[in-house]
Write a protein that holds these residues in place. Structure first.
Motif, PDB file in Angstrom:
ATOM      1  N   LYS A 134      -3.412  11.131   3.731  1.00 55.97           N
ATOM      2  CA  LYS A 134      -4.423  10.454   2.905  1.00 55.97           C
ATOM      3  C   LYS A 134      -4.550   8.979   3.275  1.00 55.97           C
ATOM      4  O   LYS A 134      -3.821   8.475   4.111  1.00 55.97           O
ATOM      5  N   ARG A 135      -5.493   8.326   2.646  1.00 55.33           N
ATOM      6  CA  ARG A 135      -5.732   6.918   2.935  1.00 55.33           C
ATOM      7  C   ARG A 135      -4.707   6.035   2.238  1.00 55.33           C
ATOM      8  O   ARG A 135      -4.215   6.375   1.162  1.00 55.33           O
ATOM      9  N   PRO A 136      -4.366   4.890   2.813  1.00 56.73           N
ATOM     10  CA  PRO A 136      -3.513   3.928   2.094  1.00 56.73           C
ATOM     11  C   PRO A 136      -4.260   3.394   0.873  1.00 56.73           C
ATOM     12  O   PRO A 136      -5.469   3.136   0.929  1.00 56.73           O
ATOM     13  N   GLN A 137      -3.515   3.207  -0.221  1.00 54.86           N
ATOM     14  CA  GLN A 137      -4.114   2.654  -1.432  1.00 54.86           C
ATOM     15  C   GLN A 137      -3.248   1.530  -1.958  1.00 54.86           C
ATOM     16  O   GLN A 137      -2.018   1.640  -1.989  1.00 54.86           O
TER      17      GLN A 137
ATOM     18  N   TYR B  10       0.833  -1.188   0.000  1.00 54.45           N
ATOM     19  CA  TYR B  10       0.000   0.000   0.000  1.00 54.45           C
ATOM     20  C   TYR B  10       0.874   1.247   0.000  1.00 54.45           C
ATOM     21  O   TYR B  10       1.933   1.272   0.619  1.00 54.45           O
TER      22      TYR B  10
ATOM     23  N   GLN C  19      -3.243   4.005  13.543  1.00 54.18           N
ATOM     24  CA  GLN C  19      -1.941   4.337  12.969  1.00 54.18           C
ATOM     25  C   GLN C  19      -1.251   5.375  13.838  1.00 54.18           C
ATOM     26  O   GLN C  19      -1.769   6.471  14.065  1.00 54.18           O
TER      27      GLN C  19
ATOM     28  N   GLN D 165       0.767   5.354   0.937  1.00 53.04           N
ATOM     29  CA  GLN D 165       0.005   6.343   1.668  1.00 53.04           C
ATOM     30  C   GLN D 165       0.688   7.699   1.555  1.00 53.04           C
ATOM     31  O   GLN D 165       1.774   7.906   2.093  1.00 53.04           O
TER      32      GLN D 165
ATOM     33  N   GLN E 101     -10.819   7.611   4.582  1.00 50.41           N
ATOM     34  CA  GLN E 101      -9.846   8.694   4.626  1.00 50.41           C
ATOM     35  C   GLN E 101      -9.301   8.941   6.020  1.00 50.41           C
ATOM     36  O   GLN E 101      -8.394   9.760   6.191  1.00 50.41           O
TER      37      GLN E 101
END
Lengths: 113, 114
Positions: free
Chosen positions: A42-45, A36, B37, A38, B107
């Motif tokens: 922002k979000r992990p992709q 992933y 996280q 990140q 998000q």
């Protein structure tokens, strides 16, 4: 349970160089290994993943290799660009039954122009 | 726009308060997850749910609670028992069933104790 170690924690390269991030895992039953990306805030992709019946997988400038015997897998990014700068996470999962992902601690990749 | 939505984006909690983080998905996914996280710690699993009305503890469940009353929703409550709740919380979902598939992330919600 599964334990995933990821190295290095930070990696600085010049634009156009290659970058390699390595992960090891502990559970020999793991058979699904995603990576992933990140970006800050922002979000992990998901950028690429590999399953244990495959040794290598490529997608344009990104490749992942898997060595099940040694229990390690690596992410390779060629011709790096500044927009590749981000935190990269590897993960592992047994992939059977109702399983979850165990993540490494991440690698911050900085690509300088 | 299909996907997974977390709210709020930022949340402030006073000492001793419980707060609830929202996670909604319209991907028709069976499985949902909550991760925490922290800098340098990667993503650590708090709770997960593979099916409605069922959920399992992850690696760091103490001080947290969840519910899964609807397929689309998996809210996380950070209780006063969680001694160090300041972190970035990520919700994820996947198709579920036998065998893992790609996890899609929301998000995130940044929780700060004041």
């Amino acid at each position: 349970g599964e334990n995933v170690e990821q190295h290095p924690s930070t990696l600085s390269v010049q634009e156009g160089d290659s970058a390699v991030i390595k992960c090891t895992y502990s559970d020999s039953a793991s058979n699904y290994f995603p990576w992933y990306k990140q970006e800050l805030g922002k979000r992990p992709q998901l950028i690429i993943d590999i399953r244990s019946n495959v040794g290598e997988k490529k997608d344009q400038r990104i490749a992942v290799t898997l060595n099940k015997t040694a229990k390690h897998f690596s992410l390779h990014i060629t011709e790096t660009q500044p927009e590749d700068s981000a935190v990269y996470f590897c993960a592992a999962s047994p992939g059977s039954g109702y399983s979850t992902l165990t993540f490494g601690k991440g690698t911050m990749l900085l690509v300088s122009p | 726009d299909g996907g997974i939505t977390q709210s709020p984006k930022y949340l402030f909690r006073k000492e001793g308060q419980n707060v609830t983080l929202s996670c909604e998905q319209n991907l028709n996914h069976d499985a949902m997850y909550w991760y925490r996280q922290d800098p340098g710690q990667g993503l650590r699993l708090i709770y997960y749910s593979q099916i409605v009305n069922d959920f399992q503890k992850g690696d760091i469940a103490e001080g947290y609670s969840v519910s899964r009353e609807k397929k689309e929703s998996f809210p996380l409550t950070v209780t006063s028992a969680q001694k160090n709740p300041t972190a970035f919380y990520l919700c994820a979902s996947s198709i579920g069933g036998q065998g893992i598939t790609e996890a899609f992330f929301g998000q995130g919600t940044r929780l700060t104790v004041v």
